[in-house]
Design an enzyme around this catalytic site. Structure first.
Site, short mmCIF file in Angstrom:
data_model
loop_
_atom_site.label_atom_id
_atom_site.label_comp_id
_atom_site.label_asym_id
_atom_site.label_seq_id
_atom_site.Cartn_x
_atom_site.Cartn_y
_atom_site.Cartn_z
N LYS A 9 1.06 -1.22 -0.10
CA LYS A 9 -0.07 -0.07 0.33
C LYS A 9 0.93 1.16 -0.10
O LYS A 9 2.27 1.17 0.18
CB LYS A 9 -0.92 -0.20 1.44
N TYR A 49 -11.90 -2.17 -3.52
CA TYR A 49 -12.49 -2.54 -2.02
C TYR A 49 -13.95 -2.39 -2.15
O TYR A 49 -14.65 -2.04 -1.27
CB TYR A 49 -12.00 -1.36 -1.04
N ASN A 112 -1.81 -0.01 6.98
CA ASN A 112 -1.19 -1.21 7.59
C ASN A 112 -0.19 -1.80 6.41
O ASN A 112 -0.22 -3.41 6.28
CB ASN A 112 -2.30 -2.20 7.99
N HIS A 115 -1.77 -5.50 1.27
CA HIS A 115 -2.97 -6.24 1.17
C HIS A 115 -2.77 -7.60 0.72
O HIS A 115 -1.80 -7.60 -0.20
CB HIS A 115 -3.92 -5.38 0.18
N GLU A 126 -9.05 -9.97 -8.12
CA GLU A 126 -8.25 -8.93 -7.81
C GLU A 126 -7.18 -8.93 -8.79
O GLU A 126 -6.55 -8.08 -9.49
CB GLU A 126 -7.62 -8.97 -6.44
N1 UDP Z 1 -9.44 -0.48 7.13
C1 UDP Z 1 -9.86 0.77 7.93
N2 UDP Z 1 -10.39 0.73 9.10
C2 UDP Z 1 -11.43 -0.18 9.71
C3 UDP Z 1 -11.04 -1.50 9.01
C4 UDP Z 1 -10.32 -1.62 7.56
O1 UDP Z 1 -8.93 1.77 7.24
O2 UDP Z 1 -11.98 -0.27 10.55
C5 UDP Z 1 -8.78 -0.64 5.99
C6 UDP Z 1 -7.31 -1.60 6.33
O3 UDP Z 1 -6.45 -0.62 5.47
C7 UDP Z 1 -7.72 -2.82 5.77
C8 UDP Z 1 -8.66 -2.49 4.54
O4 UDP Z 1 -9.39 -1.34 5.23
O5 UDP Z 1 -6.40 -3.52 5.49
C9 UDP Z 1 -9.54 -3.64 4.24
O6 UDP Z 1 -10.39 -4.08 5.58
P1 UDP Z 1 -10.46 -5.46 5.76
O7 UDP Z 1 -11.26 -5.84 6.95
O8 UDP Z 1 -10.74 -6.40 4.40
O9 UDP Z 1 -8.84 -6.13 6.21
P2 UDP Z 1 -7.80 -6.76 5.81
O10 UDP Z 1 -8.34 -7.97 4.58
O11 UDP Z 1 -6.66 -6.01 4.94
O12 UDP Z 1 -6.77 -7.58 6.71
MG MG Z 2 -10.01 -8.01 3.40
#
Ligand code: UDP
Ligand code: MG
Length: 137
Positions: A9, A49, A112, A115, A126
């Site tokens: 990211k 997303y 974080n 992805h 994707e």
């Molecule tokens: N995210 C965020 N706030 C939240 C939850 C998620 O900004 O409360 C962002 C974060 O960058 C995350 C992405 O949205 O990686 C996608 O969320 P997901 O729950 O799919 O997590 P991941 O699959 O990336 O672990």
């Molecule tokens: Mg996810």
């Protein structure tokens, strides 16, 4: 062999962690199938997303993902999707185990670093969203 979509990211690129993240997939034994630096536009980020479209953080998430270049990659391994997710680590910072990418390098839920696809269907979608077939081995 299974393929997964992995993306460094904008915060990962900004923090010069792209090489470290690539290194972890290489040394774990994944095969690199595709890689490119992309400046995502809003349409691409929103599609990527789309599952989170109704979530309160969606707008901010799209702002973040379009804030700078990302490194889009496809990696191949046995159980690449589950393995990739385990290497990335948990979303909640307090569940992030040291040794995982997130567990080693971030305390934030949004910024974080990386992805990874979470299921075979999302991996396929994707990969098709981010890469043309001719860009992949
Ligand atoms: N995210 C965020 N706030 C939240 C939850 C998620 O900004 O409360 C962002 C974060 O960058 C995350 C992405 O949205 O990686 C996608 O969320 P997901 O729950 O799919 O997590 P991941 O699959 O990336 O672990
Ligand atoms: Mg996810």
């Amino acid at each position: 062999m299974e393929r997964t979509f992995i993306m460094v990211k904008p915060d990962g690129v900004e923090r010069r962690l792209a090489g470290e993240i690539i290194r972890r997939f290489e040394t774990r034994g994944f095969n690199l199938v595709g890689l490119k630096l992309v400046q995502p536009d809003r349409a691409l980020a929103e599609e990527h997303y789309a599952v989170h479209r109704e979530r309160p953080f969606f707008g901010e998430l799209v702002d973040f993902i379009t804030s700078g270049p990302v490194v889009a990659m496809v990696w191949e391994a046995n159980e690449a999707i589950k393995l990739g997710r385990s290497m990335i680590g948990a979303l909640k910072p307090w569940e992030g185990v040291p040794g995982t990418i997130r567990g080693d390098y971030t305390t934030e839920v949004q910024t974080n670093l990386v992805h990874g696809s979470d299921a075979p269907e999302t991996a396929e979608a994707e990969i098709a969203l981010w890469f043309k077939p001719t860009e992949l081995l």
